[in-house]
Design an enzyme around this catalytic site. Structure first.
Site, PDB file in Angstrom:
ATOM      1  N   HIS A  29      62.490 -14.412 -62.184  1.00 43.87           N
ATOM      2  CA  HIS A  29      62.655 -13.057 -62.706  1.00 43.87           C
ATOM      3  C   HIS A  29      63.577 -12.273 -61.784  1.00 43.87           C
ATOM      4  O   HIS A  29      63.855 -12.676 -60.659  1.00 43.87           O
ATOM      5  CB  HIS A  29      61.314 -12.340 -62.882  1.00 43.87           C
ATOM      6  CG  HIS A  29      60.539 -12.107 -61.620  1.00 43.87           C
ATOM      7  ND1 HIS A  29      59.405 -11.344 -61.575  1.00 43.87           N
ATOM      8  CD2 HIS A  29      60.713 -12.525 -60.346  1.00 43.87           C
ATOM      9  CE1 HIS A  29      58.918 -11.311 -60.342  1.00 43.87           C
ATOM     10  NE2 HIS A  29      59.708 -12.022 -59.577  1.00 43.87           N
ATOM     11  N   HIS A  43      59.331 -18.096 -58.491  1.00 43.49           N
ATOM     12  CA  HIS A  43      58.026 -18.209 -57.839  1.00 43.49           C
ATOM     13  C   HIS A  43      57.285 -19.404 -58.411  1.00 43.49           C
ATOM     14  O   HIS A  43      57.445 -19.754 -59.579  1.00 43.49           O
ATOM     15  CB  HIS A  43      57.158 -16.967 -58.093  1.00 43.49           C
ATOM     16  CG  HIS A  43      57.684 -15.726 -57.492  1.00 43.49           C
ATOM     17  ND1 HIS A  43      57.583 -15.456 -56.151  1.00 43.49           N
ATOM     18  CD2 HIS A  43      58.319 -14.658 -58.051  1.00 43.49           C
ATOM     19  CE1 HIS A  43      58.130 -14.272 -55.904  1.00 43.49           C
ATOM     20  NE2 HIS A  43      58.589 -13.774 -57.039  1.00 43.49           N
ATOM     21  N   ASP A  90      56.243 -21.340 -68.278  1.00 43.91           N
ATOM     22  CA  ASP A  90      56.633 -22.308 -67.251  1.00 43.91           C
ATOM     23  C   ASP A  90      58.124 -22.637 -67.346  1.00 43.91           C
ATOM     24  O   ASP A  90      58.649 -22.917 -68.421  1.00 43.91           O
ATOM     25  CB  ASP A  90      55.811 -23.584 -67.395  1.00 43.91           C
ATOM     26  CG  ASP A  90      55.956 -24.511 -66.193  1.00 43.91           C
ATOM     27  OD1 ASP A  90      56.190 -24.022 -65.071  1.00 43.91           O
ATOM     28  OD2 ASP A  90      55.807 -25.736 -66.379  1.00 43.91           O
ATOM     29  N   GLU A 101      51.383 -14.634 -56.590  1.00 41.16           N
ATOM     30  CA  GLU A 101      52.833 -14.747 -56.611  1.00 41.16           C
ATOM     31  C   GLU A 101      53.347 -15.410 -55.333  1.00 41.16           C
ATOM     32  O   GLU A 101      54.237 -16.245 -55.364  1.00 41.16           O
ATOM     33  CB  GLU A 101      53.430 -13.343 -56.760  1.00 41.16           C
ATOM     34  CG  GLU A 101      54.922 -13.257 -56.699  1.00 41.16           C
ATOM     35  CD  GLU A 101      55.389 -11.821 -56.700  1.00 41.16           C
ATOM     36  OE1 GLU A 101      55.985 -11.426 -57.715  1.00 41.16           O
ATOM     37  OE2 GLU A 101      55.155 -11.097 -55.708  1.00 41.16           O
TER      38      GLU A 101
END
Length: 140
Positions: A15, A42, A80, A124
């Protein structure tokens, strides 16, 4: 008797934290390295907590196979190895992990699960985790 079960799932996604309503300078100041134009990724750890009575027949809160199938179908297959910024789920919101936790909880609250959905927790990094248990009912 109500018992809680937490099941852990792993997925990877990328992201970029960026608010198009802010200047590049403010975005950089607000999000730091998370505002890199090419984004970053991540390896998330997702914990899904459900609850219910212990079945007298199985001795369990729920069928883990049914829970796993729902989470894989609704969450892992959707997120995913994806760039969260490019998904419809984040069309109008910044894909922070806070918002990801809310999104996951909302998705799972709309599908049949083998036990009552209590909360979502997403780790995260080793330093950051986020938990969401849904909106609180209005006070009377």
């Amino acid at each position: 008797m109500k018992v809680y079960l937490t099941r852990r799932y792993l997925f990877s996604a990328s992201h970029r934290l960026h608010n198009p309503g802010l200047s590049d300078a403010v975005n950089c100041e607000t999000y730091g390295k998370c505002n890199h134009p090419h984004g970053h990724g991540h390896n998330y750890s997702l914990e899904v907590t459900v609850s219910g009575p212990i079945s007298s027949q199985t001795g369990m809160v729920c069928d883990l196979g049914l829970l796993d199938a729902a989470v894989v179908r609704e969450i892992l297959d959707r997120f995913d190895h994806q760039n969260l910024n490019q998904l419809q789920d984040f069309k109008d919101i910044i894909p922070t992990t806070e918002n990801l936790a809310i999104c996951v909880q909302q998705i799972l609250s709309r599908v049949p699960l083998p036990a009552h959905l209590e909360s979502i927790r997403i780790e995260e990094t080793t330093n950051n985790s986020f938990e969401y248990a849904g909106a609180l009912p209005p006070r009377r």
